[in-house]
Design a protein around this motif. Structure first.
Motif, PDB file in Angstrom:
ATOM      1  N   GLY A 243       0.789  -1.229   0.000  1.00  0.00           N
ATOM      2  CA  GLY A 243       0.000   0.000   0.000  1.00  0.00           C
ATOM      3  C   GLY A 243       0.813   1.266   0.000  1.00  0.00           C
ATOM      4  N   ASP A 244       2.130   1.177   0.196  1.00  0.00           N
ATOM      5  CA  ASP A 244       2.958   2.381   0.122  1.00  0.00           C
ATOM      6  C   ASP A 244       2.924   2.930  -1.308  1.00  0.00           C
ATOM      7  N   PRO A 245       2.623   4.213  -1.486  1.00  0.00           N
ATOM      8  CA  PRO A 245       2.526   4.783  -2.843  1.00  0.00           C
ATOM      9  C   PRO A 245       3.881   5.184  -3.407  1.00  0.00           C
ATOM     10  N   VAL A 246       4.776   4.216  -3.561  1.00  0.00           N
ATOM     11  CA  VAL A 246       6.143   4.507  -3.987  1.00  0.00           C
ATOM     12  C   VAL A 246       6.217   4.570  -5.513  1.00  0.00           C
ATOM     13  N   PRO A 247       7.194   5.283  -6.057  1.00  0.00           N
ATOM     14  CA  PRO A 247       7.358   5.296  -7.514  1.00  0.00           C
ATOM     15  C   PRO A 247       7.733   3.916  -8.035  1.00  0.00           C
ATOM     16  N   LEU A 248       7.215   3.579  -9.212  1.00  0.00           N
ATOM     17  CA  LEU A 248       7.488   2.294  -9.846  1.00  0.00           C
ATOM     18  C   LEU A 248       8.173   2.453 -11.195  1.00  0.00           C
ATOM     19  N   LEU A 249       8.430   3.698 -11.605  1.00  0.00           N
ATOM     20  CA  LEU A 249       9.107   3.982 -12.867  1.00  0.00           C
ATOM     21  C   LEU A 249      10.222   4.980 -12.634  1.00  0.00           C
ATOM     22  N   GLY A 250      11.373   4.710 -13.233  1.00  0.00           N
ATOM     23  CA  GLY A 250      12.480   5.652 -13.201  1.00  0.00           C
ATOM     24  C   GLY A 250      13.040   5.862 -14.598  1.00  0.00           C
ATOM     25  N   LEU A 251      13.628   7.032 -14.827  1.00  0.00           N
ATOM     26  CA  LEU A 251      14.281   7.351 -16.087  1.00  0.00           C
ATOM     27  C   LEU A 251      15.715   7.747 -15.788  1.00  0.00           C
ATOM     28  N   HIS A 252      16.643   7.317 -16.629  1.00  0.00           N
ATOM     29  CA  HIS A 252      18.044   7.604 -16.355  1.00  0.00           C
ATOM     30  C   HIS A 252      18.842   7.856 -17.623  1.00  0.00           C
ATOM     31  N   ARG A 253      19.680   8.887 -17.575  1.00  0.00           N
ATOM     32  CA  ARG A 253      20.699   9.138 -18.587  1.00  0.00           C
ATOM     33  C   ARG A 253      22.057   8.984 -17.920  1.00  0.00           C
ATOM     34  N   ARG A 254      22.988   8.372 -18.606  1.00  0.00           N
ATOM     35  CA  ARG A 254      24.295   8.090 -18.017  1.00  0.00           C
ATOM     36  C   ARG A 254      24.952   9.368 -17.506  1.00  0.00           C
ATOM     37  N   GLY A 255      25.520   9.256 -16.297  1.00  0.00           N
ATOM     38  CA  GLY A 255      26.194  10.388 -15.681  1.00  0.00           C
ATOM     39  C   GLY A 255      25.296  11.299 -14.885  1.00  0.00           C
ATOM     40  N   ALA A 256      23.990  11.056 -14.908  1.00  0.00           N
ATOM     41  CA  ALA A 256      23.032  11.901 -14.196  1.00  0.00           C
ATOM     42  C   ALA A 256      22.351  11.094 -13.099  1.00  0.00           C
ATOM     43  N   ALA A 257      21.618  11.809 -12.245  1.00  0.00           N
ATOM     44  CA  ALA A 257      20.824  11.132 -11.215  1.00  0.00           C
ATOM     45  C   ALA A 257      19.542  10.590 -11.843  1.00  0.00           C
ATOM     46  N   PRO A 258      18.990   9.497 -11.321  1.00  0.00           N
ATOM     47  CA  PRO A 258      17.732   8.977 -11.866  1.00  0.00           C
ATOM     48  C   PRO A 258      16.578   9.916 -11.552  1.00  0.00           C
ATOM     49  N   ARG A 259      15.612   9.957 -12.453  1.00  0.00           N
ATOM     50  CA  ARG A 259      14.370  10.701 -12.239  1.00  0.00           C
ATOM     51  C   ARG A 259      13.270   9.700 -11.944  1.00  0.00           C
ATOM     52  N   LEU A 260      12.613   9.852 -10.798  1.00  0.00           N
ATOM     53  CA  LEU A 260      11.576   8.928 -10.374  1.00  0.00           C
ATOM     54  C   LEU A 260      10.212   9.522 -10.693  1.00  0.00           C
ATOM     55  N   CYS A 261       9.340   8.699 -11.271  1.00  0.00           N
ATOM     56  CA  CYS A 261       8.069   9.164 -11.809  1.00  0.00           C
ATOM     57  C   CYS A 261       6.913   8.554 -11.021  1.00  0.00           C
ATOM     58  N   THR A 262       5.975   9.389 -10.606  1.00  0.00           N
ATOM     59  CA  THR A 262       4.830   8.899  -9.855  1.00  0.00           C
ATOM     60  C   THR A 262       3.536   9.391 -10.483  1.00  0.00           C
ATOM     61  N   ALA A 263       2.468   8.628 -10.245  1.00  0.00           N
ATOM     62  CA  ALA A 263       1.130   8.998 -10.684  1.00  0.00           C
ATOM     63  C   ALA A 263       0.412   9.716  -9.553  1.00  0.00           C
ATOM     64  N   ASP A 264      -0.851  10.071  -9.781  1.00  0.00           N
ATOM     65  CA  ASP A 264      -1.675  10.605  -8.716  1.00  0.00           C
ATOM     66  C   ASP A 264      -1.757   9.581  -7.583  1.00  0.00           C
ATOM     67  N   LEU A 265      -1.990  10.039  -6.360  1.00  0.00           N
ATOM     68  CA  LEU A 265      -1.908   9.170  -5.188  1.00  0.00           C
ATOM     69  C   LEU A 265      -2.796   7.936  -5.318  1.00  0.00           C
ATOM     70  N   ALA A 266      -4.051   8.104  -5.689  1.00  0.00           N
ATOM     71  CA  ALA A 266      -4.958   6.962  -5.773  1.00  0.00           C
ATOM     72  C   ALA A 266      -4.487   5.972  -6.831  1.00  0.00           C
ATOM     73  N   GLU A 267      -3.998   6.483  -7.951  1.00  0.00           N
ATOM     74  CA  GLU A 267      -3.504   5.601  -9.004  1.00  0.00           C
ATOM     75  C   GLU A 267      -2.224   4.892  -8.571  1.00  0.00           C
ATOM     76  N   GLN A 268      -1.371   5.593  -7.839  1.00  0.00           N
ATOM     77  CA  GLN A 268      -0.130   4.973  -7.381  1.00  0.00           C
ATOM     78  C   GLN A 268      -0.427   3.811  -6.441  1.00  0.00           C
ATOM     79  N   VAL A 269      -1.372   4.009  -5.532  1.00  0.00           N
ATOM     80  CA  VAL A 269      -1.765   2.940  -4.615  1.00  0.00           C
ATOM     81  C   VAL A 269      -2.397   1.778  -5.376  1.00  0.00           C
TER      82      VAL A 269
END
Length: 358
Positions: A243-269
């Protein structure tokens, strides 16, 4: 041990044989494994509309397949943690080779070709230490095992080749899920309290870059990957509190920090902490959740753009600027402009992944 003379002779013999291509297998656009209505398992080649091009029986449930870039060959992996993989001749409709993991290893269900298709890489577990390994197999030598590389973490699952050419030119991106398993314990995860998933980049010279998640996401197991060559999308499966609404998608380009992607709270859950597959197109990224019965769509900036509901949806692949999905109900589905356009229905349950050829 293969001698230089014997190796050269095998190259000459190989060069004299007719070179089959995917056209000889009917030019399929996708591969997917399925359980059929009578309980049998098979690997299917599908055209761009999701219609069957070929069917090849499998001895048990498949997980994912990887395809040779030119020859009509696929390597189908047993459901993890498995100890065998099958090289399938898709033109002749038969199993050409069986690969058995070396003693003290097991496969994690995925692989990738490098070196222009001459070398197969397999994600593996070194059982005694729990460390991830990438097995190397020579296709020219009948898929003889020729070595291995460190994966850069624990529990490597999917891996992708980011460039072609010679072995030294290839870079693998590896989803190290962080979960330790053992063949004696089936699919049980043995180290949930000490997980450290990461995304690693490796070449013949070793691990070149390791990207870890923040400490509060140490139980977000990185499992599946997609890439357009410039950027990598990674899908995660949460091993923490349900039930934790954690991100399930990340985007990454080499040499950079990952970008974590989340949906609206209800959709994430509603995703129930589980992303089963990920795919990228020119303008969007999608992840599926068979547990949540939905597909989440994101723009390439990482902004959530919407959800599409579909029971037991999991397989996902690029289809031009759209996405194509498969589900456990036998459906092959086009995801277009935020809605489902059914393409085919069959009496079978598609397994986890839909693999784009080429």
């Amino acid at each position: 041990m293969t001698t230089r003379r014997g190796f050269l002779a095998s190259l000459i013999a190989t060069a004299a044989l007719p070179r089959l291509t995917w056209a000889d297998a009917g030019n399929p656009s996708y591969l997917a494994a399925a359980r059929e209505g009578d309980g049998a398992y098979a690997l299917f080649g599908l055209d761009g509309q999701g219609q069957d091009v070929f069917r090849i029986p499998l001895p048990g449930r498949g997980h994912a397949a990887t395809t040779h870039p030119v020859a009509p060959e696929a390597v189908a992996f047993a459901r993890r943690p498995g100890t065998f993989a099958l090289v399938v001749d898709c033109a002749r409709g038969r199993v050409a080779h069986r690969l058995d993991a070396p003693p003290g290893r097991h496969f994690y269900g995925h692989g990738a070709f490098i070196a222009g298709g001459d070398v197969l890489c397999t994600s593996e577990n070194h059982v005694d230490s729990g460390q991830g390994r990438i097995g190397l197999w020579s296709r020219r030598e009948g898929y003889r095992r020729i070595g291995e590389l460190a994966s850069g973490g624990i529990g490597p699952h999917e891996l992708l080749a980011l460039s072609g050419g010679g072995l030294s030119d290839d870079v693998l991106v590896i989803a190290n899920g962080g979960t330790r398993t053992h063949p004696d314990h089936g699919r049980a995860k043995l180290n949930l309290d000490s997980m450290r998933p990461n995304l690693s980049y490796a070449s013949e010279s070793g691990v070149e870059e390791v990207v870890e998640l923040p400490d509060d996401l140490a139980q977000a197991s990185i499992r599946h990957l997609a890439s357009d060559g410039a950027e990598v999308a990674f899908a995660m499966q949460w091993q923490g509190e349900p039930g934790d609404p954690v991100p399930l998608l990340g985007l990454h380009r080499r040499g950079a920090a990952p970008r974590l992607c989340t949906a609206d709270l209800a959709e994430q859950v509603a995703m129930q902490g589980y992303a089963g597959s990920v795919a990228m197109t020119g303008g969007q990224v999608g992840i599926t959740s068979p547990r949540g019965g939905r597909v989440h769509l994101f723009g390439r900036s990482g902004t959530f753009t919407g959800a599409i509901l579909r029971r037991d949806v999991c397989g996902l692949a690029a289809d031009g600027n759209d996405l194509l999905a498969t589900d456990g109900l036998g459906g092959v589905l086009s995801l277009r402009q935020g809605r489902i356009v059914p393409r085919q229905m069959a009496e079978r349950a598609w397994d986890n992944h839909l693999v784009r050829i080429g």
